[in-house]
Design a protein around this motif. Sequence first.
Motif, PDB file in Angstrom:
ATOM      1  N   THR A 177      -3.443   5.189  13.318  1.00 11.54           N
ATOM      2  CA  THR A 177      -2.753   5.449  12.068  1.00 11.54           C
ATOM      3  C   THR A 177      -3.226   6.777  11.468  1.00 11.54           C
ATOM      4  N   GLY A 223       4.008   9.302   9.755  1.00 11.03           N
ATOM      5  CA  GLY A 223       4.271   7.869   9.784  1.00 11.03           C
ATOM      6  C   GLY A 223       3.601   7.055   8.712  1.00 11.03           C
ATOM      7  N   LYS A 224       2.861   7.702   7.801  1.00  8.28           N
ATOM      8  CA  LYS A 224       2.172   6.944   6.764  1.00  8.28           C
ATOM      9  C   LYS A 224       3.174   6.342   5.788  1.00  8.28           C
ATOM     10  N   GLU A 270       3.751   1.301   8.294  1.00  6.51           N
ATOM     11  CA  GLU A 270       3.371   2.578   8.896  1.00  6.51           C
ATOM     12  C   GLU A 270       3.922   2.699  10.304  1.00  6.51           C
ATOM     13  N   ASN A 271       4.475   3.849  10.593  1.00  6.83           N
ATOM     14  CA  ASN A 271       5.028   4.126  11.917  1.00  6.83           C
ATOM     15  C   ASN A 271       3.936   4.730  12.797  1.00  6.83           C
ATOM     16  N   THR A 272       3.623   4.081  13.895  1.00  9.50           N
ATOM     17  CA  THR A 272       2.589   4.569  14.806  1.00  9.50           C
ATOM     18  C   THR A 272       3.177   5.002  16.143  1.00  9.50           C
ATOM     19  N   GLU A 273       4.377   5.487  16.098  1.00  8.45           N
ATOM     20  CA  GLU A 273       5.022   5.980  17.321  1.00  8.45           C
ATOM     21  C   GLU A 273       4.571   7.410  17.586  1.00  8.45           C
ATOM     22  N   ASN A 312       5.675  10.331  18.538  1.00  4.60           N
ATOM     23  CA  ASN A 312       6.900  11.097  18.765  1.00  4.60           C
ATOM     24  C   ASN A 312       6.613  12.597  18.729  1.00  4.60           C
ATOM     25  N   PHE A 334       5.071  13.984  15.410  1.00  2.45           N
ATOM     26  CA  PHE A 334       3.633  13.749  15.328  1.00  2.45           C
ATOM     27  C   PHE A 334       2.882  14.749  16.193  1.00  2.45           C
TER      28      PHE A 334
END
Length: 231
Positions: A63, A100-101, A110-113, A115, A118
Amino acid sequence: MRRLVALALIALAPACSKSEDKPLPPPLDGQLEPVPNPHGTVTPLPDPEMQEGSVGRAPRRITVAQLDTSIRTVVGRGWECPANAPSSCVDLADVAPSLGKADFANVSTENTEANLVFAKFLEDGARDVCMAQATAELTVTDPNARVLTRTVPTLTGTAGNLTQLSDAQVTELLTYLSTRFWGAPLSGEELPKWKNFFTQAAARAETIKKRDQAFAAMCIAMMTDSRFLTY
């Protein structure tokens, strides 16, 4: 005819009953009685060779909060703009929503992809953090007080020429950095590749008289590696 069939069935009934009621023979000495499987059908694990050498859940990206802690712990400084930074400077707090926070107003999870967005922002952040730390270490004489260059005896004068480091010293440096960034030392076929990468970076750094860039390049490469971002 029907009477004959009925009589035949009556005659066979006692025989069938006797055969079904016949007890099973006792188990032999040393023979265990069969026990039914209480777990039912168990799905076998996939073949590691078909799963790129791993079995289990897929890797998960850390994260934003974990990323912040990891950078501060490993590099020795956070991803943040210094006091005299220009207005164009972007730190982790600025790009956290893009990484993604969750803001818990529009996004609650929260998005933890991992991509492309990121990866792009992380590369920019790694460049800022690693360059700042590598430059700061040029003036630190005590190796134990340095982070990225701890195994290098000195960074100043002709004695600090990075192209003059022995093979054992380069191996020690890469083993230290990989353990610090990833929690595991480089080994096998990877070690020669990373040694070649550092050798080229060191030669370039000596040519332009900026030794800090060799260590910054190593820091950026290891920070943007998937082993630093996943668990």
